[in-house]
Scaffold this motif. Structure first.
Motif, PDB file in Angstrom:
ATOM      1  N   ARG A 112      -7.374  13.136  43.232  1.00 45.96           N
ATOM      2  CA  ARG A 112      -7.329  13.424  44.654  1.00 45.96           C
ATOM      3  C   ARG A 112      -7.794  14.840  44.939  1.00 45.96           C
ATOM      4  O   ARG A 112      -7.994  15.634  44.039  1.00 45.96           O
ATOM      5  CB  ARG A 112      -5.903  13.228  45.193  1.00 45.96           C
ATOM      6  N   SER A 113      -7.926  15.147  46.240  1.00 36.42           N
ATOM      7  CA  SER A 113      -8.313  16.494  46.640  1.00 36.42           C
ATOM      8  C   SER A 113      -7.299  17.499  46.141  1.00 36.42           C
ATOM      9  O   SER A 113      -6.138  17.179  45.884  1.00 36.42           O
ATOM     10  CB  SER A 113      -8.410  16.582  48.172  1.00 36.42           C
ATOM     11  N   ARG A 114      -7.731  18.746  46.013  1.00 34.06           N
ATOM     12  CA  ARG A 114      -6.833  19.766  45.471  1.00 34.06           C
ATOM     13  C   ARG A 114      -5.721  20.086  46.484  1.00 34.06           C
ATOM     14  O   ARG A 114      -5.968  20.489  47.606  1.00 34.06           O
ATOM     15  CB  ARG A 114      -7.608  21.037  45.117  1.00 34.06           C
ATOM     16  N   ASN A 115      -4.507  19.879  46.094  1.00 32.06           N
ATOM     17  CA  ASN A 115      -3.340  20.254  46.876  1.00 32.06           C
ATOM     18  C   ASN A 115      -2.133  20.184  45.953  1.00 32.06           C
ATOM     19  O   ASN A 115      -2.224  19.739  44.813  1.00 32.06           O
ATOM     20  CB  ASN A 115      -3.157  19.349  48.097  1.00 32.06           C
ATOM     21  N   LYS A 116      -0.999  20.622  46.426  1.00 32.59           N
ATOM     22  CA  LYS A 116       0.190  20.662  45.575  1.00 32.59           C
ATOM     23  C   LYS A 116       0.602  19.273  45.120  1.00 32.59           C
ATOM     24  O   LYS A 116       1.042  19.081  43.986  1.00 32.59           O
ATOM     25  CB  LYS A 116       1.335  21.342  46.323  1.00 32.59           C
ATOM     26  N   ALA A 117       0.439  18.286  46.002  1.00 36.26           N
ATOM     27  CA  ALA A 117       0.868  16.932  45.648  1.00 36.26           C
ATOM     28  C   ALA A 117      -0.007  16.328  44.561  1.00 36.26           C
ATOM     29  O   ALA A 117       0.427  15.446  43.827  1.00 36.26           O
ATOM     30  CB  ALA A 117       0.852  16.043  46.885  1.00 36.26           C
ATOM     31  N   SER A 118      -1.247  16.803  44.439  1.00 35.04           N
ATOM     32  CA  SER A 118      -2.160  16.180  43.476  1.00 35.04           C
ATOM     33  C   SER A 118      -1.762  16.467  42.046  1.00 35.04           C
ATOM     34  O   SER A 118      -2.162  15.756  41.130  1.00 35.04           O
ATOM     35  CB  SER A 118      -3.589  16.667  43.714  1.00 35.04           C
ATOM     36  N   ALA A 119      -1.001  17.519  41.809  1.00 36.93           N
ATOM     37  CA  ALA A 119      -0.672  17.896  40.433  1.00 36.93           C
ATOM     38  C   ALA A 119       0.088  16.795  39.707  1.00 36.93           C
ATOM     39  O   ALA A 119      -0.194  16.486  38.550  1.00 36.93           O
ATOM     40  CB  ALA A 119       0.156  19.185  40.438  1.00 36.93           C
ATOM     41  N   ALA A 120       1.047  16.148  40.387  1.00 33.69           N
ATOM     42  CA  ALA A 120       1.826  15.103  39.738  1.00 33.69           C
ATOM     43  C   ALA A 120       0.957  13.893  39.436  1.00 33.69           C
ATOM     44  O   ALA A 120       1.054  13.290  38.375  1.00 33.69           O
ATOM     45  CB  ALA A 120       2.993  14.696  40.641  1.00 33.69           C
ATOM     46  N   PHE A 121       0.085  13.539  40.380  1.00 35.05           N
ATOM     47  CA  PHE A 121      -0.821  12.403  40.164  1.00 35.05           C
ATOM     48  C   PHE A 121      -1.748  12.669  38.988  1.00 35.05           C
ATOM     49  O   PHE A 121      -1.948  11.835  38.137  1.00 35.05           O
ATOM     50  CB  PHE A 121      -1.630  12.155  41.443  1.00 35.05           C
ATOM     51  N   LEU A 122      -2.302  13.870  38.959  1.00 32.56           N
ATOM     52  CA  LEU A 122      -3.263  14.206  37.923  1.00 32.56           C
ATOM     53  C   LEU A 122      -2.634  14.145  36.545  1.00 32.56           C
ATOM     54  O   LEU A 122      -3.252  13.704  35.584  1.00 32.56           O
ATOM     55  CB  LEU A 122      -3.823  15.611  38.187  1.00 32.56           C
ATOM     56  N   GLY A 123      -1.374  14.573  36.446  1.00 33.78           N
ATOM     57  CA  GLY A 123      -0.753  14.685  35.142  1.00 33.78           C
ATOM     58  C   GLY A 123      -0.659  13.395  34.380  1.00 33.78           C
ATOM     59  O   GLY A 123      -0.646  13.398  33.154  1.00 33.78           O
ATOM     60  N   SER A 124      -0.637  12.247  35.071  1.00 37.25           N
ATOM     61  CA  SER A 124      -0.401  10.983  34.392  1.00 37.25           C
ATOM     62  C   SER A 124      -1.604  10.466  33.627  1.00 37.25           C
ATOM     63  O   SER A 124      -1.448   9.806  32.614  1.00 37.25           O
ATOM     64  CB  SER A 124       0.044   9.924  35.406  1.00 37.25           C
ATOM     65  N   VAL A 125      -2.798  10.736  34.096  1.00 39.34           N
ATOM     66  CA  VAL A 125      -3.985  10.171  33.456  1.00 39.34           C
ATOM     67  C   VAL A 125      -5.010  11.250  33.111  1.00 39.34           C
ATOM     68  O   VAL A 125      -5.346  11.452  31.948  1.00 39.34           O
ATOM     69  CB  VAL A 125      -4.645   9.086  34.346  1.00 39.34           C
ATOM     70  N   ALA A 126      -5.506  11.938  34.117  1.00 43.03           N
ATOM     71  CA  ALA A 126      -6.622  12.853  33.893  1.00 43.03           C
ATOM     72  C   ALA A 126      -6.287  13.956  32.898  1.00 43.03           C
ATOM     73  O   ALA A 126      -7.089  14.274  32.016  1.00 43.03           O
ATOM     74  CB  ALA A 126      -7.067  13.460  35.225  1.00 43.03           C
ATOM     75  N   THR A 127      -5.111  14.553  33.016  1.00 47.77           N
ATOM     76  CA  THR A 127      -4.754  15.624  32.099  1.00 47.77           C
ATOM     77  C   THR A 127      -4.627  15.111  30.676  1.00 47.77           C
ATOM     78  O   THR A 127      -5.111  15.740  29.729  1.00 47.77           O
ATOM     79  CB  THR A 127      -3.442  16.303  32.538  1.00 47.77           C
ATOM     80  N   ALA A 128      -3.996  13.945  30.498  1.00 42.41           N
ATOM     81  CA  ALA A 128      -3.828  13.381  29.156  1.00 42.41           C
ATOM     82  C   ALA A 128      -5.170  13.070  28.517  1.00 42.41           C
ATOM     83  O   ALA A 128      -5.403  13.364  27.340  1.00 42.41           O
ATOM     84  CB  ALA A 128      -2.963  12.127  29.221  1.00 42.41           C
ATOM     85  N   VAL A 129      -6.071  12.493  29.295  1.00 39.19           N
ATOM     86  CA  VAL A 129      -7.386  12.139  28.758  1.00 39.19           C
ATOM     87  C   VAL A 129      -8.198  13.392  28.469  1.00 39.19           C
ATOM     88  O   VAL A 129      -8.840  13.513  27.417  1.00 39.19           O
ATOM     89  CB  VAL A 129      -8.134  11.210  29.731  1.00 39.19           C
ATOM     90  N   ALA A 130      -8.178  14.360  29.385  1.00 36.72           N
ATOM     91  CA  ALA A 130      -8.932  15.600  29.180  1.00 36.72           C
ATOM     92  C   ALA A 130      -8.436  16.362  27.958  1.00 36.72           C
ATOM     93  O   ALA A 130      -9.208  17.025  27.264  1.00 36.72           O
ATOM     94  CB  ALA A 130      -8.839  16.477  30.424  1.00 36.72           C
ATOM     95  N   ALA A 131      -7.152  16.268  27.685  1.00 35.82           N
ATOM     96  CA  ALA A 131      -6.579  17.004  26.556  1.00 35.82           C
ATOM     97  C   ALA A 131      -6.894  16.365  25.214  1.00 35.82           C
ATOM     98  O   ALA A 131      -7.011  17.073  24.204  1.00 35.82           O
ATOM     99  CB  ALA A 131      -5.063  17.111  26.728  1.00 35.82           C
ATOM    100  N   LYS A 132      -7.063  15.042  25.174  1.00 27.09           N
ATOM    101  CA  LYS A 132      -7.111  14.349  23.885  1.00 27.09           C
ATOM    102  C   LYS A 132      -8.409  13.632  23.575  1.00 27.09           C
ATOM    103  O   LYS A 132      -8.636  13.249  22.424  1.00 27.09           O
ATOM    104  CB  LYS A 132      -5.960  13.339  23.813  1.00 27.09           C
ATOM    105  N   ALA A 133      -9.259  13.419  24.554  1.00 21.50           N
ATOM    106  CA  ALA A 133     -10.489  12.667  24.294  1.00 21.50           C
ATOM    107  C   ALA A 133     -11.398  13.435  23.337  1.00 21.50           C
ATOM    108  O   ALA A 133     -11.479  14.666  23.402  1.00 21.50           O
ATOM    109  CB  ALA A 133     -11.222  12.384  25.597  1.00 21.50           C
ATOM    110  N   PRO A 134     -12.100  12.741  22.441  1.00 22.58           N
ATOM    111  CA  PRO A 134     -12.970  13.407  21.474  1.00 22.58           C
ATOM    112  C   PRO A 134     -14.321  13.815  22.052  1.00 22.58           C
ATOM    113  O   PRO A 134     -15.136  14.418  21.348  1.00 22.58           O
ATOM    114  CB  PRO A 134     -13.156  12.333  20.391  1.00 22.58           C
TER     115      PRO A 134
END
Length: 282
Positions: A112-134
């Motif tokens: 979603r667009s950058r805002n405080k609420a987006s942090a929780a949404f992002l954490g479930s998928v995008a952050t995990a994939v960005a951290a671990k994908a080869p």
């Protein structure tokens, strides 16, 4: 197995934007698109089991299949029949994407667009994939635009991978490239700020020469800026088509999968962000 551009979709507008970005990236690279629609997390939206005799609603597989088929059809319409394939995965979205990422050239996910609420949404998928994908992971927000590719560098091995990715992306998309090095002068510097700034500019120009030789068509501008890298790159994201960083910079702590700069950009950048992990040594 041949490479592909991997993209995760669901029923959100952000997923459609990510799909469009992935198909354009695939067209630039002459690669197919692999679409993943995972649905295990959909169960969390159901009411909790309460009174005796309660039966949860049936899993709407037809709807999930329709969403997946539509995304695959979109890719095939633009890339040819062999340009699109899909997987309806009964698993967590981040797990599904990481499984398929083993053979991906790049993973694309939406947020979603950058805002405080987006942090929780992002954490479930995008952050995990960005951290671990080869492979590089592009987290897309907003429509694709024609601004410059911006890359942050600090001379670390991770930022070398980011530079290579950014030059390649700028060359394929025919966009100019802005290379940004950030530093914070200290009060106890023995040399003047001006002389240190010039030394950094000279070093940066030398470090970019091999990439400019490999990608002579790319119009490059290199900048040495004072201030925090995360703040400077977030400001650049207002006009960039893509901001590229390594997963961890020179100040990264061994064992951590992403550094503070990449984390900040994922949550606050206005443009798509590419997180590039250091290539494994052979």
């Amino acid at each position: 197995m041949s490479k592909y551009i991997l993209v995760g979709v669901d029923d959100s507008p952000e997923a459609r934007t990510a799909l469009h970005w992935a198909v354009e990236a695939a067209a630039e690279r002459d690669l197919p698109v692999r679409v993943v629609r995972a649905y295990l997390d959909e169960a969390s939206r159901w009411p909790a089991v309460g009174a005796e005799g309660y039966l949860p609603p049936p899993m709407p597989l037809d709807r999930f299949e329709h969403e997946l088929d539509g995304a695959v059809r979109y890719a095939r319409d633009r890339l040819g029949y062999q340009g699109g394939s899909g997987w309806l995965a009964n698993t967590d979205p981040s797990d599904a994407l990481l499984t398929e990422a083993e053979h991906a050239e790049m993973v694309v996910v939406g947020t979603r667009s950058r805002n405080k609420a987006s942090a929780a949404f992002l954490g479930s998928v995008a952050t995990a994939v960005a951290a671990k994908a080869p492979c590089p992971v592009v987290v897309v927000r907003g429509e694709r635009r024609d601004g410059p590719v911006v890359v942050g560098t600090d001379g670390s091995p991770d930022s070398e991978g980011a530079l290579a990715f950014a030059f390649d992306q700028a060359d394929r998309a025919d966009h100019p490239l802005e290379v940004v090095y950030c530093w914070q002068p200290q009060a106890d510097h023995h040399a003047s700020i001006e002389s240190t700034h010039q030394l950094l500019k000279d070093w940066l120009a030398d470090s970019l020469q091999k990439y400019q030789d490999e990608f002579p068509r790319v119009k490059v501008r290199a900048s040495v800026l004072e201030g925090r890298a995360s703040a400077q790159l977030i400001a650049w994201s207002d006009t960039a088509s893509l901001v590229v960083v390594g997963s961890r910079g020179r100040g990264g702590v061994a064992g951590l999968l992403m550094g503070s700069v990449s984390q900040s950009l994922l949550h606050h950048a206005a443009s798509p962000v590419a997180i590039v992990r250091r290539a494994k040594e052979s």
